[in-house]
Design a protein around this motif. Structure first.
Motif, PDB file in Angstrom:
ATOM      1  N   ASN A 126       0.947  -1.260   0.049  1.00  0.00           N
ATOM      2  CA  ASN A 126      -0.071  -0.131   0.001  1.00  0.00           C
ATOM      3  C   ASN A 126       0.863   1.275   0.079  1.00  0.00           C
ATOM      4  O   ASN A 126       0.489   2.281  -0.728  1.00  0.00           O
ATOM      5  N   ASN A 185       1.134   4.384  -2.986  1.00  0.00           N
ATOM      6  CA  ASN A 185       0.816   5.696  -2.643  1.00  0.00           C
ATOM      7  C   ASN A 185       2.260   6.573  -3.071  1.00  0.00           C
ATOM      8  O   ASN A 185       2.079   7.664  -3.752  1.00  0.00           O
ATOM      9  N   GLN A 204       0.583  15.849  -0.762  1.00  0.00           N
ATOM     10  CA  GLN A 204      -0.242  15.645   0.219  1.00  0.00           C
ATOM     11  C   GLN A 204       0.298  15.915   1.479  1.00  0.00           C
ATOM     12  O   GLN A 204      -0.350  16.355   2.463  1.00  0.00           O
ATOM     13  N   GLN A 216      -4.850   5.801  10.517  1.00  0.00           N
ATOM     14  CA  GLN A 216      -5.221   5.845   8.940  1.00  0.00           C
ATOM     15  C   GLN A 216      -4.153   5.473   8.113  1.00  0.00           C
ATOM     16  O   GLN A 216      -4.356   4.964   6.856  1.00  0.00           O
ATOM     17  N   GLY A 228      -5.985   2.248   6.380  1.00  0.00           N
ATOM     18  CA  GLY A 228      -6.721   3.250   5.724  1.00  0.00           C
ATOM     19  C   GLY A 228      -8.126   2.843   5.463  1.00  0.00           C
ATOM     20  O   GLY A 228      -8.935   4.009   4.866  1.00  0.00           O
ATOM     21  N   ASN A 229      -8.571   1.697   5.421  1.00  0.00           N
ATOM     22  CA  ASN A 229      -9.904   1.488   4.969  1.00  0.00           C
ATOM     23  C   ASN A 229     -11.008   1.434   6.168  1.00  0.00           C
ATOM     24  O   ASN A 229     -12.047   1.353   5.975  1.00  0.00           O
ATOM     25  N   LYS A 244      -5.789  -0.886   2.557  1.00  0.00           N
ATOM     26  CA  LYS A 244      -5.608   0.511   2.085  1.00  0.00           C
ATOM     27  C   LYS A 244      -4.910   1.469   2.874  1.00  0.00           C
ATOM     28  O   LYS A 244      -4.965   0.941   4.463  1.00  0.00           O
ATOM     29  N   SER A 245      -4.036   2.193   2.500  1.00  0.00           N
ATOM     30  CA  SER A 245      -3.295   3.030   3.395  1.00  0.00           C
ATOM     31  C   SER A 245      -3.410   4.414   2.980  1.00  0.00           C
ATOM     32  O   SER A 245      -3.140   4.799   1.950  1.00  0.00           O
ATOM     33  N   SER A 246      -3.673   5.471   4.016  1.00  0.00           N
ATOM     34  CA  SER A 246      -3.697   6.927   3.779  1.00  0.00           C
ATOM     35  C   SER A 246      -2.583   7.680   4.051  1.00  0.00           C
ATOM     36  O   SER A 246      -1.936   7.825   5.181  1.00  0.00           O
ATOM     37  N   ALA A 252      -1.747  10.923   6.163  1.00  0.00           N
ATOM     38  CA  ALA A 252      -1.660  10.766   7.482  1.00  0.00           C
ATOM     39  C   ALA A 252      -0.290  10.862   7.951  1.00  0.00           C
ATOM     40  O   ALA A 252      -0.087  11.326   9.266  1.00  0.00           O
TER      41      ALA A 252
END
Length: 275
Positions: A26, A30, A40, A87, A91-92, A123-125, A128
């Motif tokens: 993940n 990104n 971001q 997150q 992330g999900n 998922k990974s944000s 964060a």
């Protein structure tokens, strides 16, 4: 007996490596678009640092009768790092309601893994990271004011971050799992988590008994902000015990809500669409 123990340890190791590799995949996904990645993260960091500067410059004007400036930074150091880690690793979590409502849960149920853990970690944000860096900056501000017991303070801080991460993740799971019972709870998840962070990062607000009860149960903002503050700032063993109990309760409630909800889940044949 020894063979079974070795096999169990081997299976646990393989499972750990699976989730570690999932996180790496993940993260690399990104990071593929490096320019967007840095934009971001920096944007989120600058947005947060603005509020750090706000408190430093204007705290005397809007001075709280309850909390000092260093108290605010103690709260921010725990809340933002914990929320960022939540997150980044899972992330999900904000998407649980949508995944269940649209039948995408089928994809995770057919895998020989823990469906809940696999789903939230799929998922990974990366944004964060901005929250995590900001929280570490807030922590460094508090450490400047701390001359004694620095090592013990950092150990307490790490423990509190882990507990708060667990509470936040559990809260997401509870709200998302409501979809099993009442239909798509995405709006409830968004509203609930926004309220959680908003109240947690504004500890200077005076609360009446009713709001204190609400923010300690339905929206656990006080649990992830005031409890850690009392532990870090005032070495309160009472609040440490309360935080352990609250973490265990929210974790158990989240697992029960999800497992009970699965009994009501009806497949939408998303498996066929993704084979």
């Amino acid at each position: 007996m020894l063979y079974k123990l070795e096999k169990k340890n081997h299976d646990e190791w393989r499972l750990t490596m699976f989730y570690l590799n999932l996180f790496k995949m993940n993260f690399r996904s990104n990071y593929k678009y490096k320019k967007n990645f840095y934009i971001q993260v920096v944007t989120m960091l600058l947005n947060n640092v603005f509020f750090l500067g706000y408190w430093i410059m204007f705290f005397d004007i809007f001075k709280s009768d309850i909390f000092s400036l260093i108290d605010i930074f103690y709260v921010y150091s725990v809340v933002y790092v914990a929320f960022g880690l939540t997150q980044l690793i899972a992330g999900n979590l904000p998407n649980i309601a949508t995944i269940i409502a649209t039948g995408q849960l089928d994809i995770y149920l057919i895998k020989p893994r823990n469906s809940l853990l696999y789903m939230i970690m799929s998922k990974s944000s990366i944004v964060a990271l901005g929250d995590i860096i900001y929280g570490l900056i807030a922590l460094s501000v508090t450490l400047v004011k701390t001359s004694e017991y620095l090592f013990i303070l950092l150990l307490y801080w790490l423990l509190l971050v882990v507990l708060v991460v667990t509470v936040i993740a559990s809260y997401y799971i509870i709200l998302g799992s409501l979809t099993f019972f009442i239909g798509n709870s995405k709006a409830i998840t968004d509203t609930g988590t926004s309220a959680l962070i908003m109240f947690a990062t504004y500890p200077q607000v005076k609360l009446n008994p009713t709001m204190t009860l609400v923010l300690s149960t339905i929206i656990p903002s006080l649990i992830i902000s005031i409890f850690p503050l009392q532990i870090l700032r005032y070495s309160s063993s009472y609040y440490l015990l309360l935080l352990f109990i609250a973490t265990a309760v929210f974790l158990l409630l989240s697992l029960v809500t999800y497992k009970q909800g699965l009994k009501r889940y009806e497949s939408s044949n998303s498996i066929n669409l993704n084979v």
